[in-house]
Design an enzyme around this catalytic site. Structure first.
Site, PDB file in Angstrom:
ATOM      1  N   ASN A   1       0.818  -1.224   0.000  1.00 14.86           N
ATOM      2  CA  ASN A   1       0.000   0.000   0.000  1.00 14.86           C
ATOM      3  C   ASN A   1       0.849   1.272   0.000  1.00 14.86           C
ATOM      4  OD1 ASN A   1       0.917  -0.172   2.602  1.00 14.86           O
ATOM      5  ND2 ASN A   1      -1.075  -0.644   3.505  1.00 14.86           N
TER       6      ASN A   1
ATOM      7  N   ARG B   1       3.023   6.515  11.941  1.00  9.11           N
ATOM      8  CA  ARG B   1       2.376   5.975  13.141  1.00  9.11           C
ATOM      9  C   ARG B   1       2.144   7.105  14.131  1.00  9.11           C
ATOM     10  NH1 ARG B   1       0.840   2.570  10.446  1.00  9.11           N
ATOM     11  NH2 ARG B   1       1.341   0.360  10.484  1.00  9.11           N
TER      12      ARG B   1
ATOM     13  N   GLN C   1      -5.582   2.986  18.341  1.00  8.78           N
ATOM     14  CA  GLN C   1      -6.672   2.904  17.363  1.00  8.78           C
ATOM     15  C   GLN C   1      -7.649   1.798  17.741  1.00  8.78           C
ATOM     16  OE1 GLN C   1      -3.959   4.498  13.635  1.00  8.78           O
ATOM     17  NE2 GLN C   1      -4.936   2.542  13.443  1.00  8.78           N
TER      18      GLN C   1
ATOM     19  N   HIS D   1      -7.643   5.976  10.133  1.00  9.13           N
ATOM     20  CA  HIS D   1      -6.533   5.270   9.473  1.00  9.13           C
ATOM     21  C   HIS D   1      -7.045   4.522   8.235  1.00  9.13           C
ATOM     22  CE1 HIS D   1      -2.738   2.573  10.156  1.00  9.13           C
ATOM     23  NE2 HIS D   1      -2.806   3.054   8.931  1.00  9.13           N
TER      24      HIS D   1
HETATM   25  P1  NAI Z   1      10.313   1.010   4.487  1.00  5.36           P
HETATM   26  O1  NAI Z   1      10.847  -0.043   5.384  1.00  5.36           O
HETATM   27  O2  NAI Z   1      10.381   0.837   3.013  1.00  5.36           O
HETATM   28  O3  NAI Z   1      11.060   2.397   4.823  1.00  5.36           O
HETATM   29  C1  NAI Z   1      11.220   2.886   6.116  1.00  5.36           C
HETATM   30  C2  NAI Z   1      12.411   3.835   6.111  1.00  5.36           C
HETATM   31  O4  NAI Z   1      12.452   4.502   7.388  1.00  5.36           O
HETATM   32  C3  NAI Z   1      13.748   3.109   5.935  1.00  5.36           C
HETATM   33  O5  NAI Z   1      14.497   3.727   4.910  1.00  5.36           O
HETATM   34  C4  NAI Z   1      14.415   3.281   7.289  1.00  5.36           C
HETATM   35  O6  NAI Z   1      15.835   3.345   7.224  1.00  5.36           O
HETATM   36  C5  NAI Z   1      13.812   4.594   7.766  1.00  5.36           C
HETATM   37  N1  NAI Z   1      13.936   4.809   9.203  1.00  5.36           N
HETATM   38  C6  NAI Z   1      13.820   3.920  10.211  1.00  5.36           C
HETATM   39  N2  NAI Z   1      14.054   4.503  11.388  1.00  5.36           N
HETATM   40  C7  NAI Z   1      14.335   5.807  11.120  1.00  5.36           C
HETATM   41  C8  NAI Z   1      14.669   6.913  11.933  1.00  5.36           C
HETATM   42  N3  NAI Z   1      14.839   6.796  13.265  1.00  5.36           N
HETATM   43  N4  NAI Z   1      14.851   8.097  11.331  1.00  5.36           N
HETATM   44  C9  NAI Z   1      14.753   8.228   9.991  1.00  5.36           C
HETATM   45  N5  NAI Z   1      14.458   7.209   9.164  1.00  5.36           N
HETATM   46  C10 NAI Z   1      14.247   6.014   9.732  1.00  5.36           C
HETATM   47  O7  NAI Z   1       8.823   1.251   4.969  1.00  5.36           O
HETATM   48  P2  NAI Z   1       7.619   1.917   4.146  1.00  5.36           P
HETATM   49  O8  NAI Z   1       6.957   0.901   3.303  1.00  5.36           O
HETATM   50  O9  NAI Z   1       8.095   3.175   3.525  1.00  5.36           O
HETATM   51  O10 NAI Z   1       6.615   2.254   5.349  1.00  5.36           O
HETATM   52  C11 NAI Z   1       7.014   3.139   6.396  1.00  5.36           C
HETATM   53  C12 NAI Z   1       5.974   3.144   7.489  1.00  5.36           C
HETATM   54  O11 NAI Z   1       4.776   3.761   7.031  1.00  5.36           O
HETATM   55  C13 NAI Z   1       5.510   1.755   7.950  1.00  5.36           C
HETATM   56  O12 NAI Z   1       6.410   1.180   8.857  1.00  5.36           O
HETATM   57  C14 NAI Z   1       4.191   2.090   8.582  1.00  5.36           C
HETATM   58  O13 NAI Z   1       4.368   2.445   9.935  1.00  5.36           O
HETATM   59  C15 NAI Z   1       3.694   3.294   7.801  1.00  5.36           C
HETATM   60  N6  NAI Z   1       2.564   2.940   6.916  1.00  5.36           N
HETATM   61  C16 NAI Z   1       1.360   3.565   7.104  1.00  5.36           C
HETATM   62  C17 NAI Z   1       0.265   3.226   6.348  1.00  5.36           C
HETATM   63  C18 NAI Z   1      -1.043   3.921   6.510  1.00  5.36           C
HETATM   64  O14 NAI Z   1      -2.072   3.404   6.061  1.00  5.36           O
HETATM   65  N7  NAI Z   1      -1.090   5.089   7.114  1.00  5.36           N
HETATM   66  C19 NAI Z   1       0.328   2.137   5.358  1.00  5.36           C
HETATM   67  C20 NAI Z   1       1.673   1.631   5.148  1.00  5.36           C
HETATM   68  C21 NAI Z   1       2.725   1.995   5.945  1.00  5.36           C
END
Ligand code: NAI
Length: 358
Positions: free
Chosen positions: A117, A256, A285, A309
């Protein structure tokens, strides 16, 4: 095998729209398939407290399916009670509602449908940035009220062109946000992430990495949060960090809820330190009726772009994450290796680098 799924209720909407796969009623479209394989499949939305279906059935389930939209919070306590649990599957992206360290300790695997997503969320981020910067919500509310005061809205409406936009986290979603911002001719695109982008990817979106988070936020007109929730990001955007933001910046968080301190954000909005806050994620949530983000406003009475959400739960996304759950289960049943990008916690260790530096 006993499989437990905690999903959200769709009620009449799920009956009218079978593509709402992620609902209790439509059961990710896998009920018939699981029955044909002879598995017991329990599906419920009832997830809070010791008498909930979640806590009743987790004690002997082998597979747990949850979704970030209506999270079954698998705490360490529950992990310890879940004697048969072998695998947790997140229907979507973001598995912070599972105590991942407890899963590591108890050799429970945690998988999610990576990428399912990410475009859905990136589009929502772009929409949220625009609706804050352009002061859209108060303008629409004024129209519904029957009023017409252009100046009242225009005094706090700006162009995105010429602004500095930065993402905390430049993974799948953060990178797609940067890609989609290209045509807006922003002054500069920045990112803050301990994992630097490959040089060619960074060049392709013309983004600059800033390694210090205070320096990063102090340069941004718009900050968007796109990193997972883990020990290193919980409460990251707090009073102290907000004091380093540009006065009147806009903040979008679809990552989040718990990454941003809810009271600090409400205070910053009230004082005008932030001009706007938008997103779809809440801690916890469903969000309580009196959650301060439901009604927080800037000094001009606008700046709130909060929704439930759903950004990663569009009809398109639901098809992708429902299929992804089925394919993870198929591999599990047949003892086949999982897609590496879907494994958050493997047997006794983190397989992803995105949930903090260790
Ligand atoms: P991803 O794993 O592809 O990318 C996450 C990035 O965040 C990575 O590059 C990582 O190095 C970086 N990161 C981790 N800790 C960090 C920090 N302390 N400071 C800066 N960067 C940091 O994950 P993706 O697919 O981009 O998703 C990210 C988040 O988005 C998910 O973990 C989820 O919590 C949220 N999400 C929300 C959705 C919604 O419906 N609102 C749906 C999908 C994801």
């Amino acid at each position: 095998m006993k499989i437990l799924a905690i999903l959200y209720n769709g009620f009449e909407h799920a009956e009218a729209e079978p593509r709402l796969h992620g609902t209790v009623e439509n059961k990710l479209g896998i009920e018939g398939w699981l029955a044909s394989l002879g598995h017991e499949f329990i599906v419920s939305s009832n997830k809070e407290g010791p008498d909930s279906d979640f806590q009743k059935h987790i004690v002997d389930a082998e597979v747990l399916i949850t979704t970030p939209f209506h999270p079954g919070y698998l705490t360490r306590d529950l992990v310890e009670k879940a004697k048969n649990l072998k695998i947790c599957v997140t229907a979507g992206v973001g598995s912070d509602h599972i105590d991942l360290n407890a899963a590591v300790d108890h050799k429970i695997q945690v998988l999610e449908v990576s990428g399912s997503n990410v475009v859905s969320v990136a589009e929502h981020v772009i929409m949220s940035i625009l609706l804050l910067v352009r002061n859209f919500v108060p303008a629409h509310e004024m129209i519904e009220r029957g009023d017409w005061h252009v100046s009242e809205i225009a005094r706090n409406a700006f162009d995105l062109e010429g602004k500095v936009v930065g993402t905390i986290g430049a993974g799948r979603i953060g990178y797609r946000v940067l890609q989609r911002l290209g045509p807006f001719d922003c002054k500069e695109l920045l990112y803050y992430d301990y994992a630097p982008l490959p040089a060619a990817s960074q060049q392709a979106v013309k983004a600059r990495r800033v390694e210090d988070i205070k320096e990063f936020v102090s340069q941004c007109d718009v900050v968007t949060v796109n990193c997972p929730l883990h020990e290193g990001t919980k409460g990251l955007v707090n009073d102290e960090l907000l004091s380093h933001f540009k006065k009147g910046a806009w903040l979008v968080n679809t990552a989040r809820g718990a990454i941003c301190d809810k009271d600090a954000v409400a205070r910053a909005l009230k004082s005008g330190q932030l001009s706007g806050y938008a997103g779809d994620v809440w801690d916890v949530q469903p969000a309580p009726k009196d959650h301060v983000w439901r009604t927080a406003k800037n000094p001009l009475g606008g700046g709130n772009g909060m929704v439930p959400h759903y950004s990663g739960s569009t009809i398109d996304a639901q098809a992708r994450y429902a299929n992804g759950v089925k394919s993870i289960l198929e591999k599990y049943f047949n003892n086949q290796p999982q897609e590496p990008q879907n494994i958050i916690v493997g047997l006794g260790k983190y397989e992803t680098k995105a949930y903090g530096q260790r």
